[in-house]
Design an enzyme around this catalytic site. Structure first.
Site, PDB file in Angstrom:
ATOM      1  CB  THR A   1      -0.971   0.066   1.203  1.00 55.34           C
ATOM      2  OG1 THR A   1      -1.628   1.332   1.205  1.00 55.34           O
ATOM      3  CG2 THR A   1      -0.288  -0.146   2.524  1.00 55.34           C
TER       4      THR A   1
ATOM      5  CG  ASP B   1      -2.885   5.132   1.527  1.00 50.02           C
ATOM      6  OD1 ASP B   1      -2.542   6.183   0.966  1.00 50.02           O
ATOM      7  OD2 ASP B   1      -3.963   4.556   1.289  1.00 50.02           O
TER       8      ASP B   1
ATOM      9  CG  LEU C   1       0.786  11.729 -12.525  1.00 49.70           C
ATOM     10  CD1 LEU C   1       1.149  13.190 -12.737  1.00 49.70           C
ATOM     11  CD2 LEU C   1       1.037  10.910 -13.791  1.00 49.70           C
TER      12      LEU C   1
END
Length: 420
Positions: A142, A144, A298
């Site tokens: 991930t 994040d 991006l």
């Protein structure tokens, strides 16, 4: 008895290095033909298993599989599809077992975030209840960086590098034009509940006054007056202000500053673009000319600027997942264990899926400055090693060379379709 087959699937938002994990899985499985037969991949993640729509990775050459290490996105397709609880919709899990049994799949590798680790855990539990032997191993992924236990999450390091570099370069651009043009630059980055990506932008600053001048994090309630005062002060002192904001920035009541008003397949609020909101605030309240950019896909697709640390770790957790599975370790996820900061040293560990599933790790308080608008030296010590090293893909005619696999389908053995 012949070796049993393996099923591998990619889940959730893809990253620039998730295919490096796939490469680690497939190459390591091919080194153990006595333990693992075919490696099948789910076309579009777990949906491929439910629909019995699988890909035979054995049809790909060793060179093609090796090229996955350098290729961003999901080579087999990913999905945002959350299986419900075992008691809520047992049919979905029973369908998985039915498909696995039809294709003699004894190993399940699920490459994703917290929801994916929860799915792998539930499949292991159902296999046990139904008396179907299957070894389930989660593979962390991930951008994040919000999975617990593991030091960091594959995919984050390259995203962090991209955001830090973008902040550095855009900051130089704005500084050079600020006298007669743009005074405020706002970069919106991913981070729904955890501000790791926005925090990484802070690595662009070497000296006091370097951008980013403001970092807005989901962990800190947005204080409008304090924010505007910081922007005004930055423009007065330096001539310009660079702001990096997490998409999940919240107000004092816990509501998103930018709420799109709908939900995605996981039940998460669709965020409506906080960057323009913050930028417009600077114009309306301070009269400052601004420019705003949204990193969007991006930041997670930027394999051309891959962190070598990130790529190496992504491959390592894929390899470790297979090694753990053939050792008989079930309902587990390989983790990255930090041994030292400088020089950075790490090794592979392991965590039970029950300690990982559906748990979000947020930026700790000691990584956030007292005013809530920046990162501390402790955060820099944590973040800096994760962006170290370059691992460029091969180039041809000025562009990266990425692989597109043949993705040959595995013949279906079940006659019953399954609607999702």
């Amino acid at each position: 008895m012949p070796p049993r087959n393996a099923f591998y699937a990619q889940s959730g938002g893809v990253t620039s290095v998730i295919n490096a994990s796939a490469c680690g899985v497939i190459e390591t499985a091919r080194q153990h033909p006595d333990q693992i037969g075919h490696v099948y991949a789910g076309r579009n993640g777990i949906i491929g298993a439910l629909r019995e729509d699988m890909i035979d990775t054995g049809q790909e050459s060793a060179e093609a599989i090796a090229a996955l290490r350098y290729t961003p996105a999901g080579a087999f397709g990913s999905c945002r599809y959350k299986l419900k609880g075992l008691e809520e919709n047992r049919l979905e899990y029973e369908r998985l077992i039915e498909v696995f049994a039809a294709h003699d799949i004894g190993y399940f590798f699920y490459n994703g975030g917290g929801d994916s680790q929860d799915t792998a855990l539930k499949v292991s539990q159902l296999g046990e209840r139904m008396g179907y032997p299957i070894t389930c191993v989660g593979i962390p992924k991930t951008v994040d960086n919000d999975l617990p236990v593991t030091d960091c999450c594959p995919g984050f390091g390259t995203t962090a590098k991209y955001v830090a570099v973008s902040t550095l370069e855009a900051g130089l651009d704005v500084r050079s034009m600020a006298e007669s043009s743009t005074k405020v630059f706002v970069l919106e980055v991913m981070g729904r509940h955890a501000g790791w990506i926005a925090a990484a932008a802070g690595l662009a600053a070497d000296h006091s006054g370097d951008p980013p001048h403001v970092i807005l994090l989901p962990e800190v309630a947005f204080d409008r007056p304090a924010f505007l005062e910081r922007v005004r002060d930055s423009v007065d002192r330096f001539g310009y202000c660079v702001i990096v904001v997490s998409e999940g920035l919240r107000d004092a009541n816990g509501g998103f500053i930018a709420d799109g008003g709908s939900q995605d397949a996981f039940g998460h609020t669709q965020l409506g673009g906080v960057g323009p909101v913050i930028a417009q605030m600077c114009k309306d309240e301070l009269g400052l000319k601004y420019h705003c950019a949204v990193a969007d896909y991006l930041q997670r697709a930027a394999r051309h600027i891959g962190s070598k640390t990130d790529v190496d770790q992504a491959y390592a957790v894929g390899r470790a997942a297979v090694e753990m599975a053939i050792e008989g370790r079930n309902a587990i996820m390989p983790t990255i264990v930090r041994k030292a900061d400088d020089p950075y040293q790490w090794e592979i560990g392991a965590a039970p899926l029950s300690d990982v599933a559906n748990i979000e790790r947020k930026l700790p308080a000691e990584y956030i400055t007292e005013d809530g608008l920046g990162i501390t030296d402790a955060a820099r010590r944590y973040l800096r090693p994760l962006i170290q090293g370059e691992d460029y893909p091969p180039y041809r005619d000025g562009l990266p060379t990425y692989i597109t696999l043949k993705n040959v389908s595995v013949p279906r053995l079940l006659g019953t379709p399954f609607d999702i």
